[in-house]
Design a protein around this motif. Structure first.
Motif, PDB file in Angstrom:
ATOM      1  N   HIS A 187     -14.794 -16.485  26.759  1.00  0.00           N
ATOM      2  CA  HIS A 187     -14.426 -16.119  25.189  1.00  0.00           C
ATOM      3  C   HIS A 187     -12.993 -16.076  25.171  1.00  0.00           C
ATOM      4  O   HIS A 187     -12.533 -16.705  24.375  1.00  0.00           O
ATOM      5  CB  HIS A 187     -14.762 -14.584  24.970  1.00  0.00           C
ATOM      6  CG  HIS A 187     -14.842 -14.232  23.672  1.00  0.00           C
ATOM      7  ND1 HIS A 187     -14.881 -12.951  23.150  1.00  0.00           N
ATOM      8  CD2 HIS A 187     -14.503 -15.064  22.651  1.00  0.00           C
ATOM      9  CE1 HIS A 187     -14.571 -12.984  21.744  1.00  0.00           C
ATOM     10  NE2 HIS A 187     -14.388 -14.208  21.364  1.00  0.00           N
ATOM     11  N   THR A 219     -12.043 -18.770  22.764  1.00  0.00           N
ATOM     12  CA  THR A 219     -13.248 -19.922  22.081  1.00  0.00           C
ATOM     13  C   THR A 219     -13.857 -19.281  21.293  1.00  0.00           C
ATOM     14  O   THR A 219     -14.470 -18.044  21.249  1.00  0.00           O
ATOM     15  CB  THR A 219     -13.953 -20.170  23.517  1.00  0.00           C
ATOM     16  OG1 THR A 219     -12.999 -20.700  24.534  1.00  0.00           O
ATOM     17  CG2 THR A 219     -15.063 -21.105  23.344  1.00  0.00           C
ATOM     18  N   ILE A 233     -17.162 -18.333  20.260  1.00  0.00           N
ATOM     19  CA  ILE A 233     -18.450 -18.257  20.854  1.00  0.00           C
ATOM     20  C   ILE A 233     -19.457 -18.097  19.901  1.00  0.00           C
ATOM     21  O   ILE A 233     -20.700 -18.335  20.183  1.00  0.00           O
ATOM     22  CB  ILE A 233     -18.394 -17.099  21.870  1.00  0.00           C
ATOM     23  CG1 ILE A 233     -17.978 -15.775  21.281  1.00  0.00           C
ATOM     24  CG2 ILE A 233     -17.595 -17.270  23.416  1.00  0.00           C
ATOM     25  CD1 ILE A 233     -18.309 -14.559  21.990  1.00  0.00           C
ATOM     26  N   ILE A 282     -20.359 -21.545  19.275  1.00  0.00           N
ATOM     27  CA  ILE A 282     -21.209 -22.202  20.537  1.00  0.00           C
ATOM     28  C   ILE A 282     -22.700 -21.433  20.636  1.00  0.00           C
ATOM     29  O   ILE A 282     -23.546 -22.344  20.809  1.00  0.00           O
ATOM     30  CB  ILE A 282     -20.549 -21.766  21.751  1.00  0.00           C
ATOM     31  CG1 ILE A 282     -19.147 -22.548  21.789  1.00  0.00           C
ATOM     32  CG2 ILE A 282     -21.080 -22.095  23.148  1.00  0.00           C
ATOM     33  CD1 ILE A 282     -18.218 -22.474  23.047  1.00  0.00           C
ATOM     34  N   SER A 283     -22.702 -20.380  19.950  1.00  0.00           N
ATOM     35  CA  SER A 283     -24.087 -19.677  20.186  1.00  0.00           C
ATOM     36  C   SER A 283     -24.990 -20.418  19.166  1.00  0.00           C
ATOM     37  O   SER A 283     -26.171 -20.362  19.432  1.00  0.00           O
ATOM     38  CB  SER A 283     -23.899 -18.065  19.809  1.00  0.00           C
ATOM     39  OG  SER A 283     -23.553 -18.071  18.246  1.00  0.00           O
ATOM     40  N   PHE A 309     -27.022 -19.567  26.820  1.00  0.00           N
ATOM     41  CA  PHE A 309     -25.539 -19.381  26.606  1.00  0.00           C
ATOM     42  C   PHE A 309     -24.973 -17.947  27.505  1.00  0.00           C
ATOM     43  O   PHE A 309     -25.347 -16.939  26.876  1.00  0.00           O
ATOM     44  CB  PHE A 309     -25.081 -19.396  25.109  1.00  0.00           C
ATOM     45  CG  PHE A 309     -23.660 -19.090  24.936  1.00  0.00           C
ATOM     46  CD1 PHE A 309     -22.569 -19.571  25.829  1.00  0.00           C
ATOM     47  CD2 PHE A 309     -22.994 -18.348  23.706  1.00  0.00           C
ATOM     48  CE1 PHE A 309     -21.149 -19.673  25.723  1.00  0.00           C
ATOM     49  CE2 PHE A 309     -22.036 -18.370  23.340  1.00  0.00           C
ATOM     50  CZ  PHE A 309     -21.093 -18.909  24.414  1.00  0.00           C
ATOM     51  N   SER A 320     -21.459 -16.148  28.566  1.00  0.00           N
ATOM     52  CA  SER A 320     -19.888 -16.039  28.341  1.00  0.00           C
ATOM     53  C   SER A 320     -19.226 -15.188  29.091  1.00  0.00           C
ATOM     54  O   SER A 320     -19.865 -13.859  28.912  1.00  0.00           O
ATOM     55  CB  SER A 320     -19.657 -15.769  26.851  1.00  0.00           C
ATOM     56  OG  SER A 320     -18.510 -15.817  26.470  1.00  0.00           O
ATOM     57  N   THR A 362     -16.684 -12.639  28.860  1.00  0.00           N
ATOM     58  CA  THR A 362     -15.970 -11.880  28.014  1.00  0.00           C
ATOM     59  C   THR A 362     -14.985 -10.787  28.466  1.00  0.00           C
ATOM     60  O   THR A 362     -14.705  -9.803  28.006  1.00  0.00           O
ATOM     61  CB  THR A 362     -16.807 -11.152  26.943  1.00  0.00           C
ATOM     62  OG1 THR A 362     -17.675 -10.561  27.684  1.00  0.00           O
ATOM     63  CG2 THR A 362     -17.695 -12.229  26.175  1.00  0.00           C
ATOM     64  N   ASP A 385     -25.296 -12.621  17.211  1.00  0.00           N
ATOM     65  CA  ASP A 385     -25.079 -14.098  17.873  1.00  0.00           C
ATOM     66  C   ASP A 385     -26.054 -14.181  18.880  1.00  0.00           C
ATOM     67  O   ASP A 385     -26.799 -13.323  19.469  1.00  0.00           O
ATOM     68  CB  ASP A 385     -24.031 -13.902  18.457  1.00  0.00           C
ATOM     69  CG  ASP A 385     -22.652 -14.150  17.577  1.00  0.00           C
ATOM     70  OD1 ASP A 385     -22.902 -14.937  16.788  1.00  0.00           O
ATOM     71  OD2 ASP A 385     -21.522 -13.441  17.704  1.00  0.00           O
ATOM     72  N   ILE A 442     -26.310 -15.154  22.114  1.00  0.00           N
ATOM     73  CA  ILE A 442     -25.539 -15.045  23.382  1.00  0.00           C
ATOM     74  C   ILE A 442     -26.471 -14.295  24.107  1.00  0.00           C
ATOM     75  O   ILE A 442     -27.198 -13.203  23.878  1.00  0.00           O
ATOM     76  CB  ILE A 442     -24.443 -14.130  23.195  1.00  0.00           C
ATOM     77  CG1 ILE A 442     -23.359 -14.865  22.298  1.00  0.00           C
ATOM     78  CG2 ILE A 442     -23.742 -14.070  24.853  1.00  0.00           C
ATOM     79  CD1 ILE A 442     -22.066 -14.031  22.501  1.00  0.00           C
TER      80      ILE A 442
END
Length: 390
Positions: free
Chosen positions: A147, A156, A158, A161-162, A172, A174, A176, A190, A192
């Motif tokens: 992140h 980033t 995210i 990206i998610s 995914f 991340s 964080t 999200d 994630i």
């Protein structure tokens, strides 16, 4: 005068955290797996802590698992996903934390996976168009992108990206670690799959962290024995750490806006002071100078190299703690892999200053004045040393 300005490495315990963990050092010492009153009392504290963390992050309690820190959590997410889902392709970047890169390198060496590195722009931001092309060419892949970078502070997206991960049926993960406690999360919104945090980055104790595992996953455990944490992570729980983690997260989000405003002002103030310090050739690595594109507490400064010694060591000698990159990279030899991945000037020394709510503007003044003195005296020091050598 001692000044601590390495808060991206670790932070001081918040007084409220100390108060919260004291009873579990002195009175409530039962094993949480025990069924008697002493064990039940401690088990209840763990359950409350898990609920607190889940509420703050928009997750359910059953999706939060405690670990020894973010390094273990990253290993669990990556190795667990690769083994459970027989992942053969992973997308990452060259500026991820070594807990991610070294774990992936081991799996690649063992023939488990192939790794694709997403392109970065000149400031170190992920190229989302290249990421989508990689996903299009590699269905059912594992994405692991942090992140916020621990050295240059780049944030980033995210959330974007998610969305890509969901579109291409990717998993995914991340890291964080640098944003938990500094940026708000709502994991119910999200896509994630895995997310990690470590208490000592937001004024909690060392040696305790957590992993969020989306409820749709049931990955293979990496530490077996005892069946704790729903069978996801064996071993008697670090009760003191867990209670401290939850309290630290509660305090961080209760005062988030106030603390982030102060830390952001400290960062801006240091940038303005460096601009008039008289030190020539200053620039900033990644996007750490940006208030919008980097986390508020990290400023990675590129400074002229000294004839002898390093800026970080000279600051340390006068009681100022800063970092030459990340605390983890300082344990080994060589330059930072993050800085090396960027188009930076190679004749510069890179110093990361990272702030917390406990830093002050007077401390920033002292740091910048100390840097100016180092560069003012450095030529004269070098001249005297050359004379003595002759």
């Amino acid at each position: 005068m001692e000044i601590y300005c390495d808060n991206a490495a670790t932070t001081a315990l918040d007084p409220e955290v100390i108060e919260a963990i004291l009873p579990f050092l002195t009175q409530n010492y039962g094993n949480p797996s025990s069924t008697h009153w002493a064990g039940r009392k401690v088990r209840e504290a763990i359950d409350r802590s898990r609920n607190t963390i889940a509420d703050i992050l928009g997750a359910s309690p059953g999706e939060i698992f405690f670990t020894s820190g973010a390094t273990e959590a990253n290993n669990l997410a990556l190795t667990g996903a690769i083994q459970t889902y027989e992942i053969s392709h992973v997308i990452t970047s060259k500026i991820e934390h070594k807990a991610v890169l070294q774990t992936l390198a081991r799996h690649e060496k063992e023939g488990d996976i192939e790794i694709s590195f997403v392109k970065l722009d000149e400031r170190g931001h992920v190229d989302l168009y290249h990421l989508e092309n990689l996903l299009r060419a590699n269905p059912r892949t594992l994405i692991t992108l942090m992140h916020a970078n621990n050295e240059i502070g780049n944030i980033t997206d995210i959330h974007a990206i998610s969305i890509l991960a969901q579109r291409y049926n990717a998993i995914f993960h991340s890291d964080t670690t640098q944003t938990i406690g500094k940026i708000r999360f709502d994991l119910s919104q999200d896509h994630i799959d895995f997310l990690v945090g470590s208490a000592h980055k937001f004024h909690g104790p060392k040696g305790i962290g957590f992993i969020y595992i989306n409820k749709k996953h049931n990955i293979k455990a990496q530490i077996l024995g005892g069946g704790q944490e729903g069978g996801q992570r064996g071993g008697t729980e670090n009760v003191i750490g867990i209670v401290g983690l939850a309290k630290a997260l509660e305090v961080a989000y209760r005062n988030l806006d106030e603390n982030q405003t102060k830390v952001c002002r400290l960062k801006q103030y240091m940038i303005s002071k460096l601009a008039i310090s008289g030190i020539g050739g200053i620039c900033y690595n990644g996007d750490s100078k940006s208030i919008d594109n980097s986390i508020s507490n990290v400023l990675n400064v590129s400074l002229p190299c000294l004839a002898l010694g390093s800026v970080v060591n000279k600051l340390d000698a006068i009681g100022i703690a800063a970092s030459g990159g990340s605390a983890c990279s300082n344990l080994g030899n060589g330059s930072s892999h993050v800085i090396s991945a960027l188009p930076c000037q190679r004749d510069k020394e890179n110093v990361r200053f990272s702030f917390s709510k406990f830093n002050t503007f007077d401390e920033v003044d002292h740091i910048v004045n100390s840097l100016a003195r180092i560069y003012e005296t450095e030529p004269a020091t070098r001249k005297r040393e050359l004379q003595l050598a002759n």
